[in-house]
Design a protein around this motif. Structure first.
Motif, short mmCIF file in Angstrom:
data_model
loop_
_atom_site.label_atom_id
_atom_site.label_comp_id
_atom_site.label_asym_id
_atom_site.label_seq_id
_atom_site.Cartn_x
_atom_site.Cartn_y
_atom_site.Cartn_z
N GLU A 1 -40.52 3.89 -44.77
CA GLU A 1 -41.81 3.54 -45.35
C GLU A 1 -41.96 4.20 -46.73
O GLU A 1 -41.80 5.41 -46.87
N LYS B 1 -44.57 4.38 -50.18
CA LYS B 1 -45.89 4.10 -50.75
C LYS B 1 -45.90 4.57 -52.20
O LYS B 1 -45.43 5.67 -52.50
N THR C 1 -46.99 -0.80 -51.15
CA THR C 1 -46.27 -0.28 -49.99
C THR C 1 -45.10 -1.20 -49.70
O THR C 1 -45.14 -2.40 -49.98
N ARG D 1 -41.10 -1.41 -47.20
CA ARG D 1 -40.24 -0.84 -46.17
C ARG D 1 -38.79 -1.16 -46.54
O ARG D 1 -38.43 -2.32 -46.77
N ASP E 1 -34.61 0.65 -45.79
CA ASP E 1 -33.84 1.74 -45.19
C ASP E 1 -32.47 1.90 -45.86
O ASP E 1 -31.54 2.43 -45.26
#
Length: 529
Positions: free
Chosen positions: A484, A486, A496, A498, A500
């Motif tokens: 996550e 921001k 925001t 997401r 990985d």
């Protein structure tokens, strides 16, 4: 621009071992010179052709922190074209040899700065020019000279340099002369070797092109003395290294020197225009490292960057430099070298100058520290072989996972990106020459953007519209917790996302084709970290 090449999965994994690997090129620049001093390295570089800077670092893979030790006067015989400085510790004091002119290349002569004491950052005084011409006095007349270096052998000291055979010829040869002291020659110059005995020594590697020899550098090992020299054309991909060995007793007798029949280091399709080398050992003295520059593009010109790679000596006692590594190549750190392990929270004030533990990646004229903080992307008043490369300042050794980071940004000139790098590993010279994320403000589009880099390119993750009043100082923040992310502007959350792709790494600030100032950098761990 330097766009690192694709690398194998195994090497890509090694990139994330940030404490053990690095990526070339390590810096922008030409004619690199570095010397090991205790547990530090002292780099020496021309400061925009108008001065000389020493960079002090605890690693060979980073220039470290800059200290300007001398600024040329506004006019006079050594006011401009300050080239190829190198620093030597002789008789307990530091000596910086360099070439300079009045702005007319034909008037280049060799000079030296001498330190007050054994501290390389103590005040320096100027001496010279050296008598590098003909006649018993060495100055009847004095003749063009650059790239002076020092040879110590048999208990005696000599100067070696690249000089013209006569005033105005523009034909460069290697010369040698005994030294009376670190600041004075003791005898007339001697031609060390011809510059066109082999086709590969000629500028365009053709019979009709002229020979050229410059950048002599001394390498001594196992009781043997070698002098490498740069040959062919520094402005073309043909630039390479030749090598002489002292095989006789008298360094002032040209017959005492044997030239290798082939180049000892030359370019490849990926890394070319390689030359003006120097040689230094790792911090623990277990390894030899080769420091050199390479051209940035294949066209005519002098835009270059600095590479470092290890080399060895063969069973025959000769140095084996191998082939130049490609930009983007992952290499292990020199033996005995490791990144620091900075801890959070971190608060850095850029208004007090270059902070310890931060490395700069980009053209050396495109950054600086002023009263309002760090300036990245600064357009130089007198540019020297300049180029944009996504200028950035990165914290050494950071390996943070979940954290908040913030900085203040003010756009000085330009309307492209400026902002925060985070979870960054393997930084190098180049726009996308790092792994990690970037959150930046983009005045051109009145937007904040979030993207990621993998050393080969940029992928935008998300953007959002924001108000960016001209001339304002903006507070940009990032919060990263697992996948996550921001982004905040002021106290307001504006984006925001997401992702990985990058789990951990360091932090820094960066610009893209714009000039912005940064007041500081704050990083703190999230609760539970």
């Amino acid at each position: 621009m330097f766009r690192p090449l694709s690398i194998s999965i195994a090497l890509l994994a090694a990139v994330y071992a940030v404490e053990t690997t690095f990526i070339n090129p390590i810096a922008e620049g030409a004619d690199p010179w570095v010397v090991k001093h205790g547990k530090q390295y002292v780099w020496c570089a021309s400061e925009g052709n108008r001065g000389i800077a020493l960079w002090v670092s605890d690693r060979l893979t980073s220039l470290g922190k800059k200290h300007v030790i001398w600024t040329a006067p506004e006019s006079g015989p050594y006011a401009k074209e300050v080239w190829a400085p190198e620093i030597h510790l002789l008789d307990g004091r530091w000596h910086v040899y360099f070439a300079a002119s009045d702005g007319n290349n034909a008037n280049h002569l060799a000079y030296v700065l001498r330190s007050r004491d054994a501290d390389p950052l103590s005040p320096y005084t100027l001496h010279g020019p050296f008598t590098t011409g003909d006649g018993t006095d060495g100055k009847s007349p004095n003749i063009w000279a650059i790239d002076m270096t020092v040879l110590e052998v048999g208990g005696k000291r000599y100067a070696i340099w690249s000089g013209w055979d006569a005033p105005g010829t523009d034909k460069q040869f290697l010369y040698i002369a005994p030294m009376k002291s670190p600041t004075e020659l003791a005898g007339p110059r001697v031609l060390l070797a011809k510059n066109d005995e082999h086709l590969w020594e000629r500028t365009e590697e053709k019979p009709e092109s002229r020979g050229l020899a410059e950048g002599p550098q001394v390498l001594q090992n196992g009781g043997r003395t070698f002098v490498t020299y740069s040959t062919a054309a520094s402005w073309l991909p043909t630039y390479k290294l030749g090598m002489l060995e002292l095989t006789g007793k008298d360094p002032l007798d040209p017959k005492s020197w044997t030239k290798r029949p082939e180049p000892v280091f030359r370019g490849t399709e990926q890394t070319y225009g390689t030359g003006h080398s120097c040689f230094v050992k790792s911090l623990d003295d277990r390894e030899w490292w080769h420091v050199y520059h390479a051209k940035r593009d294949r066209g005519t010109g002098w835009r270059r960057a600095i590479f470092v790679q290890p080399f060895t000596f063969g069973t025959d006692g000769l140095p084996d430099f191998g082939t130049p590594v490609a930009p983007g190549t992952v290499l292990p750190f020199p033996s005995g070298e490791a990144l620091p392990t900075p801890k959070l929270p971190l608060a850095v004030d850029f208004t007090t100058g270059h902070p310890d533990g931060f490395s700069y990646y980009g053209h050396l004229q495109f950054f600086g520290f002023e009263k309002d903080g760090l300036h990245l992307g600064t357009v130089p008043a007198h540019p020297v072989n300049d180029y944009r490369s996504g200028e950035k300042l990165v914290l050494d050794g950071g390996n943070f996972t979940d954290f908040e980071a913030s900085t203040t940004v003010r756009f000085v000139n330009g309307d492209r990106d400026a902002g925060l790098l985070f979870r960054v590993t393997a930084p190098s010279v180049g726009f996308d020459a790092q792994h990690g994320y970037f959150a930046g403000l983009l005045p051109r589009d009145k937007a904040v953007v979030l993207g990621k880099m993998d050393s080969k390119g940029w992928t935008e993750i998300r953007r959002a519209p924001v108000d960016l009043p001209a001339g304002a100082t903006h507070q940009l923040g990032v919060t990263a917790r697992g996948p996550e992310i921001k982004v905040t502007l002021g106290e307001k959350e504006v984006l925001t996302a997401r992702d990985d792709s990058h789990a951990a790494g360091s932090v820094g600030v960066r610009v893209v084709d714009t000039h912005a100032s940064f007041g500081g950098l704050k990083v703190r761990p999230l609760e539970g970290q």
